[in-house]
Design a protein around this motif. Sequence first.
Motif, PDB file in Angstrom:
ATOM      1  N   ASN A   1      29.932  14.774 -24.200  1.00 22.94           N
ATOM      2  CA  ASN A   1      30.370  13.754 -23.257  1.00 22.94           C
ATOM      3  C   ASN A   1      31.822  13.972 -22.839  1.00 22.94           C
ATOM      4  O   ASN A   1      32.604  14.555 -23.581  1.00 22.94           O
ATOM      5  N   VAL A   2      32.150  13.440 -21.682  1.00 23.04           N
ATOM      6  CA  VAL A   2      33.541  13.453 -21.238  1.00 23.04           C
ATOM      7  C   VAL A   2      34.327  12.470 -22.105  1.00 23.04           C
ATOM      8  O   VAL A   2      33.838  11.396 -22.455  1.00 23.04           O
ATOM      9  N   THR A   3      35.537  12.858 -22.494  1.00 22.26           N
ATOM     10  CA  THR A   3      36.393  11.978 -23.293  1.00 22.26           C
ATOM     11  C   THR A   3      37.116  11.023 -22.346  1.00 22.26           C
ATOM     12  O   THR A   3      37.851  11.476 -21.456  1.00 22.26           O
ATOM     13  N   ARG A   4      36.917   9.737 -22.550  1.00 23.47           N
ATOM     14  CA  ARG A   4      37.498   8.748 -21.638  1.00 23.47           C
ATOM     15  C   ARG A   4      39.017   8.949 -21.492  1.00 23.47           C
ATOM     16  O   ARG A   4      39.726   9.069 -22.491  1.00 23.47           O
ATOM     17  N   GLY A   5      39.453   9.022 -20.269  1.00 19.72           N
ATOM     18  CA  GLY A   5      40.896   9.062 -20.027  1.00 19.72           C
ATOM     19  C   GLY A   5      41.579  10.374 -20.364  1.00 19.72           C
ATOM     20  O   GLY A   5      42.796  10.452 -20.368  1.00 19.72           O
ATOM     21  N   PHE A   6      40.794  11.418 -20.646  1.00 20.67           N
ATOM     22  CA  PHE A   6      41.426  12.707 -20.960  1.00 20.67           C
ATOM     23  C   PHE A   6      41.416  13.612 -19.738  1.00 20.67           C
ATOM     24  O   PHE A   6      40.353  13.959 -19.213  1.00 20.67           O
TER      25      PHE A   6
ATOM     26  N   GLN B   1      29.806  17.568 -33.844  1.00 18.62           N
ATOM     27  CA  GLN B   1      29.252  16.235 -34.045  1.00 18.62           C
ATOM     28  C   GLN B   1      30.100  15.204 -33.319  1.00 18.62           C
ATOM     29  O   GLN B   1      31.310  15.370 -33.190  1.00 18.62           O
ATOM     30  N   ARG B   2      29.450  14.126 -32.927  1.00 14.18           N
ATOM     31  CA  ARG B   2      30.174  13.048 -32.273  1.00 14.18           C
ATOM     32  C   ARG B   2      30.916  12.207 -33.309  1.00 14.18           C
ATOM     33  O   ARG B   2      30.366  11.870 -34.351  1.00 14.18           O
ATOM     34  N   ALA B   3      32.141  11.883 -33.014  1.00 11.66           N
ATOM     35  CA  ALA B   3      32.952  11.030 -33.886  1.00 11.66           C
ATOM     36  C   ALA B   3      33.439   9.850 -33.054  1.00 11.66           C
ATOM     37  O   ALA B   3      34.048  10.032 -32.006  1.00 11.66           O
ATOM     38  N   THR B   4      33.148   8.630 -33.527  1.00 10.09           N
ATOM     39  CA  THR B   4      33.529   7.434 -32.776  1.00 10.09           C
ATOM     40  C   THR B   4      34.740   6.788 -33.432  1.00 10.09           C
ATOM     41  O   THR B   4      34.714   6.465 -34.622  1.00 10.09           O
TER      42      THR B   4
ATOM     43  N   GLY C   1      36.251   2.747 -30.130  1.00 15.15           N
ATOM     44  CA  GLY C   1      35.079   2.881 -29.265  1.00 15.15           C
ATOM     45  C   GLY C   1      35.036   4.235 -28.567  1.00 15.15           C
ATOM     46  O   GLY C   1      33.976   4.695 -28.161  1.00 15.15           O
ATOM     47  N   ASP C   2      36.190   4.888 -28.438  1.00 16.87           N
ATOM     48  CA  ASP C   2      36.221   6.204 -27.793  1.00 16.87           C
ATOM     49  C   ASP C   2      35.501   7.243 -28.649  1.00 16.87           C
ATOM     50  O   ASP C   2      35.507   7.161 -29.872  1.00 16.87           O
ATOM     51  N   GLU C   3      34.928   8.224 -27.954  1.00 22.15           N
ATOM     52  CA  GLU C   3      34.213   9.284 -28.654  1.00 22.15           C
ATOM     53  C   GLU C   3      34.875  10.636 -28.440  1.00 22.15           C
ATOM     54  O   GLU C   3      35.252  10.977 -27.324  1.00 22.15           O
ATOM     55  N   VAL C   4      34.976  11.405 -29.534  1.00 19.96           N
ATOM     56  CA  VAL C   4      35.444  12.792 -29.456  1.00 19.96           C
ATOM     57  C   VAL C   4      34.418  13.625 -30.213  1.00 19.96           C
ATOM     58  O   VAL C   4      33.434  13.087 -30.703  1.00 19.96           O
ATOM     59  N   GLU C   5      34.652  14.926 -30.311  1.00 20.45           N
ATOM     60  CA  GLU C   5      33.744  15.748 -31.099  1.00 20.45           C
ATOM     61  C   GLU C   5      34.494  16.508 -32.181  1.00 20.45           C
ATOM     62  O   GLU C   5      35.640  16.925 -31.980  1.00 20.45           O
ATOM     63  N   VAL C   6      33.840  16.667 -33.320  1.00 19.45           N
ATOM     64  CA  VAL C   6      34.446  17.405 -34.433  1.00 19.45           C
ATOM     65  C   VAL C   6      33.437  18.391 -35.001  1.00 19.45           C
ATOM     66  O   VAL C   6      32.225  18.203 -34.891  1.00 19.45           O
ATOM     67  N   ARG C   7      33.956  19.463 -35.582  1.00 19.44           N
ATOM     68  CA  ARG C   7      33.125  20.386 -36.353  1.00 19.44           C
ATOM     69  C   ARG C   7      33.860  20.705 -37.656  1.00 19.44           C
ATOM     70  O   ARG C   7      35.065  20.857 -37.679  1.00 19.44           O
ATOM     71  N   GLY C   8      33.081  20.778 -38.717  1.00 18.33           N
ATOM     72  CA  GLY C   8      33.720  21.050 -39.999  1.00 18.33           C
ATOM     73  C   GLY C   8      32.932  20.407 -41.118  1.00 18.33           C
ATOM     74  O   GLY C   8      31.817  19.974 -40.902  1.00 18.33           O
TER      75      GLY C   8
END
Lengths: 281, 201
Positions: free
Chosen positions: B2-7, A58-61, A142-149
């Motif tokens: 998506n690409v992670t900004r700055g990574f 899932q996307r995490a902001t 504002g940056d997005e990463v992804e998580v699962r759990g």
Amino acid sequence: MTETSASWTTSTSSTPAVPSATSAPTTGRTPATGFTPPTRFAVPGRIAVDNHTAATWQRATLTEIRRETPRAATFRFAVPDWAGHLPGQHLMLRLRAADGYVAQRHYSIASPPDDAGHIELTLDQVDGGEVSGWFHTVARPGDEVEVRGPLSGFFAWPGDRPALLIGAGSGVVPLMSMVRHHRARGLSVPLRLLVSARSPEELIYASEYGAETTPVFTRSAPEDVPVGRVSAAHVARLLADRPDGGWEAYVCGSNGFAEHASRLLVDAGQPVDRIRIERFG
Amino acid sequence: MNVTRGFAGRPRVQNDRLPPGQYDAGDDWPVLSAEVTPELAPAEWTFAIDGLVAEPRTWTWDEAHALPSSAYEGDIHCVTSWSKFGVRFGGVSLDAFLDLVRPAPEATHAVAYSHTGYTTNLPLADLTGGRAWIVWEYGDGPLPAEHGGPARLLVPHLYFWKSAKWIAGLRILDHDEPGFWEQNGYHHRGNPWEEQRYSGD
Ligand SMILES: Cc1cc2nc3c(=O)[nH]c(=O)nc-3n(C[C@H](O)[C@H](O)[C@H](O)COP(=O)(O)OP(=O)(O)OC[C@H]3O[C@@H](n4cnc5c(N)ncnc54)[C@H](O)[C@@H]3O)c2cc1C
């Protein structure tokens, strides 16, 4: 995209009051098939995990960054479809580079379950660390990463039994989720936290602790507080204060700390099948 | 995703021995067991195979050591993303034990269980044909307790949670029965080359 229904089912036969050579590790939702190992120790069961949730990214902001210590910060995320978690659980997080390269790591969840649609992680800055390095030097709201759990139903505390928590460094993170849950719900079940840090400046969540917490400092301490490791005396004091049904112990930190603290607990008489350990590797 | 900004990530290494999503842990060997490391002396250790077999049997430390010795030299892969290259484990091939108990024709799976009560499930096919061992040596020395000593199961072609530490026995079955992590959302087989980490992968 994501199934949002949490499906926590507390395993009913998972609470042996005494170490039992025949208690089945019935962690799953199909205790009928549970194979019972005929052995001396017993790993206790806990919570069945929603397999679908565990498998879905899932996307995490990122919404907020809070400094905790010179080496640790808390990162708050909006995860709209977060299915909920139990205090103590962790997740997997991944970052992706432009060429498709992915780095993934496990992180404990610091926030309590009632923080709807949001989760918080607290990360140490590891020297040369690929993922923690990005968080501490590049990440911004504002940056997005992804998580699962959430992952692992074993190191989880639903707030049901008296909890004795022992952590060191960032090992306090999953334990803090338990402390926060205890407070947020106004639970009356006993809970104690023994937390070890190098110094007062390096104690994560320092301003949040209350009477439930005993901090231990290994390198430098405030005046009148001795410097030293978590000791047999600390553990004996907590175990002497035995609630009805005894304590469920949760130990979290580096492997070295986990070995030390769990050995102290066993030596002080805590049943092995009521010690849950999360090692950060 | 998506690409992670700055990574940017670490410099890429081309290594055909690294399964997808894994990194080389080098000299580190992280410990991730969820239970207290048991104080189990070799004299107290036993290994049993029962269930759907012609002759269920239990071996003591000395009896297990009397079987032909066999070593694994190669790589290991943990679901938490580290891999470790070029390790050596010494012990006995699981085939040597299984040949003596003779699994029934209908046997398909096994539950491996530890002296701690930890369990993990495996297809029988992953435990036979020279791909699984009971090991008590790491490098040139005894297997350290925190890594499963005195003896652990070794199934190096699967994620390492399948290689049960402090191995106590195998129950041979005609069906699959999820073990400790498998009931906690982990994949039933755990093949690192197909990145089978969690149930549903
Ligand atoms: C269940 C669980 C829960 C966890 N919870 C938390 C938590 O709440 N908070 C927390 O801070 N951590 C937690 N961790 C630890 C976390 O998963 C990471 O291990 C940690 O953040 C370090 O990751 P990193 O990418 O920053 O460092 P890595 O890049 O993994 O590096 C770690 C160390 O190894 C060295 N290294 C590794 N690979 C290489 C390489 N290829 N080349 C050069 N050097 C290398 C680095 O220099 C560094 O010293 C948890 C771990 C587990 C298993």
